[in-house]
Design an enzyme around this catalytic site. Structure first.
Site, mmCIF file in Angstrom:
data_model
loop_
_atom_site.group_PDB
_atom_site.id
_atom_site.type_symbol
_atom_site.label_atom_id
_atom_site.label_comp_id
_atom_site.label_asym_id
_atom_site.label_seq_id
_atom_site.Cartn_x
_atom_site.Cartn_y
_atom_site.Cartn_z
ATOM 1 N N SER A 179 -33.509 64.731 -2.159
ATOM 2 C CA SER A 179 -33.107 65.877 -0.567
ATOM 3 C C SER A 179 -31.823 65.982 -1.096
ATOM 4 C CB SER A 179 -32.679 64.549 0.172
ATOM 5 O OG SER A 179 -32.186 65.026 1.575
ATOM 6 N N LYS A 216 -34.021 69.033 3.398
ATOM 7 C CA LYS A 216 -32.207 69.049 3.287
ATOM 8 C C LYS A 216 -31.349 67.352 3.598
ATOM 9 C CE LYS A 216 -28.251 69.667 1.224
ATOM 10 N NZ LYS A 216 -27.459 69.340 1.520
ATOM 11 N N SER A 217 -30.633 66.618 3.444
ATOM 12 C CA SER A 217 -30.530 65.984 4.365
ATOM 13 C C SER A 217 -29.579 66.965 5.625
ATOM 14 C CB SER A 217 -29.213 65.257 3.689
ATOM 15 O OG SER A 217 -29.714 64.241 2.529
ATOM 16 N N ASN A 236 -21.327 66.408 -8.860
ATOM 17 C CA ASN A 236 -21.524 67.015 -7.955
ATOM 18 C C ASN A 236 -20.689 66.543 -6.644
ATOM 19 O OD1 ASN A 236 -23.086 66.473 -5.121
ATOM 20 N ND2 ASN A 236 -23.748 65.590 -7.185
ATOM 21 N N SER A 237 -20.416 67.615 -6.002
ATOM 22 C CA SER A 237 -19.333 67.250 -4.533
ATOM 23 C C SER A 237 -19.273 68.217 -3.495
ATOM 24 C CB SER A 237 -17.793 66.889 -4.518
ATOM 25 O OG SER A 237 -17.108 66.097 -3.425
ATOM 26 N N CYS A 280 -23.430 57.355 2.871
ATOM 27 C CA CYS A 280 -22.358 58.693 3.882
ATOM 28 C C CYS A 280 -21.277 58.082 4.213
ATOM 29 C CB CYS A 280 -23.713 58.802 4.377
ATOM 30 S SG CYS A 280 -23.739 57.652 6.497
ATOM 31 N N ASN A 328 -29.113 56.490 -4.848
ATOM 32 C CA ASN A 328 -28.677 57.981 -4.782
ATOM 33 C C ASN A 328 -27.204 58.642 -6.615
ATOM 34 O OD1 ASN A 328 -27.179 60.861 -3.894
ATOM 35 N ND2 ASN A 328 -26.479 59.609 -1.794
ATOM 36 N N GLY A 364 -32.776 59.309 -9.685
ATOM 37 C CA GLY A 364 -32.130 59.029 -10.963
ATOM 38 C C GLY A 364 -32.729 58.780 -12.740
ATOM 39 N N GLY A 403 -33.913 64.733 -9.176
ATOM 40 C CA GLY A 403 -32.198 65.348 -8.572
ATOM 41 C C GLY A 403 -31.618 66.692 -9.806
#
Length: 310
Positions: free
Chosen positions: A19, A43-44, A67-68, A128, A191, A247, A269
């Site tokens: 995602s 997408k989340s 990424n951020s 999150c 994640n 991952g 990903g």
């Protein structure tokens, strides 16, 4: 050969996108639906549309990515409408990702999903934000337990959770004890590894703008950590909770190792971001070749059968 049974549905292969990658717009989602991936996830979603963090916020690095993003997305209603349309077109279950900016936002979206006609599979992202000064939800074991207890007072549809990486055996034990209390469909691990830093050595400068350059690390860097988390949860969770391994999947060999550690489905990903949906053709071919070479006809013949040194 690669058929994978997940939630009583036979997917043609275990591969899906992670995602956040190639799944923000309807066009991107349609491209995934048309690809050879066994499944795909949206997408989340947050309750309302978000533009996300300022750019540059994603950067390819030699062994992966940093990424951020800040959860850019078109909002819950956009993805729910797409999901409802898709489930009328195909028997293949749709994966819907929920990642609110708070526990209360997640609860509100899950209640909407419960009340809707959505019949697919929901992924609740526990990696999150919580409250300022506190860790993300999945690093707060008490809050994770409280959140899942609240969710399962009303949510009766298939639900999985996405987890960040853990690095301590005691934390694997603690989280597994909590997860085993609930009727989860799956755990998605991992994640990205949080708050890494990458430097552009020509400029002596960070490569992404948000958070002073700090961001989640994905790709080849994270495979050993991802495999460890997949294995740790596969050996600790009750059998009815499946594992989605995420991952560091760049090749069929990486996919094979995730399955060997106990994963049932696989999410891609960083490498999907780099190659696009055509990557699934390559991964399927490479994994099938490895299985043929080893004499396996089905994934279940080797899934979870990692050997240890006695």
């Amino acid at each position: 050969m690669l058929t994978t049974n997940f939630l009583n549905f036979d997917f043609s292969n275990p591969f899906m996108n992670a995602s956040g990658v190639h799944c923000m717009t309807i066009n991107e989602l349609d491209a995934l639906a048309a690809s050879t991936a066994g499944a795909y996830i949206m997408k989340s979603a947050t309750p309302a549309k978000r533009t996300g963090n300022p750019e540059p916020r994603y950067y390819d690095v030699p062994l992966g990515s940093i990424n951020s993003m800040g959860l850019p997305n078109y909002g819950f209603a956009y993805y729910l409408e797409y999901a409802l349309n898709q489930q009328e077109k195909t028997e293949r279950p749709v994966f819907f990702s929920v990642a609110g900016m708070s526990v209360s936002e997640n609860i509100a979206m899950l209640k909407e999903l419960q009340a809707s006609d959505f019949q697919g599979i929901t992924e609740l992202n526990l990696s999150c934000p919580n409250v300022p000064g506190k860790p993300q939800v999945a690093y707060d074991f008490e809050l994770t337990d409280e959140t899942l207890a609240q969710v399962f007072t009303f949510f009766t549809k298939p639900l999985g959770v996405k987890l960040p990486p853990y690095f301590d055996m005691a934390h694997f034990d603690q989280m597994a004890e909590i997860l085993n209390k609930y009727p989860l469909t799956y755990v998605n691990s991992i994640n990205s590894i949080g708050n890494g830093l990458y430097i552009d050595t020509k400029r002596d400068q960070v490569v992404i703008k948000p958070k002073g350059g700090f961001g989640g690390i994905g790709g080849e860097y994270v495979k050993p950590t991802a495999l460890a988390n997949v294995r740790a949860f596969y050996t600790r969770l009750k059998p009815e909770i499946k594992i989605i391994g995420t991952g560091g999947i760049l090749s069929g060999q990486d996919a094979y190792e995730h399955l060997l550690c106990g994963a049932t489905m696989l999410q891609v990903g960083t490498q999907l971001q780099k190659e696009g949906p055509a990557i699934f053709d390559r991964l399927i071919t490479e994994l099938a070749a490895i299985m043929k070479d080893k004499g396996y006809h089905t994934i279940d013949e080797f899934r979870g059968k990692l050997k240890i040194i006695e």
